[in-house]
Design a protein around this motif. Structure first.
Motif: not given
Length: 81
Positions: A3, A41, A44, A47, A70, A74
């Motif tokens: 995370t 990102l 991960y 998020i 992004l 996700k």
């Protein structure tokens, strides 16, 4: 589950204070969107985006970061302070 929480905390630093408290209890990576505007990102699973409330909305810096960074697919969550 890996995370990250991307945040913008400027005025009084309350968002950062809250996230620091969360990070003491949970394994999260904190990403300052001003200091790390090109943070990747993709590694991960989940998020978060955290910001104070500016005129009933997230800080523009968070929105801009999310639009640019992004990855699709996700899990996302939000923290308003």
């Amino acid at each position: 589950m890996k995370t990250a929480i991307a945040y913008y905390s400027k005025h009084h630093g309350n968002t950062k204070k809250l996230l620091d408290a969360i990070a003491t209890k949970h394994d999260v990576t904190l990403i300052d969107v001003i200091a790390q505007p090109d943070a990747d990102l993709s590694g991960y699973d989940r998020i978060g985006f955290a910001s104070g409330i500016y005129y009933s909305a997230f800080a523009k810096q968070i929105v801009t970061f999310a639009e640019k960074q992004l990855p699709e697919g996700k899990g996302v969550f939000y923290i308003y302070t």
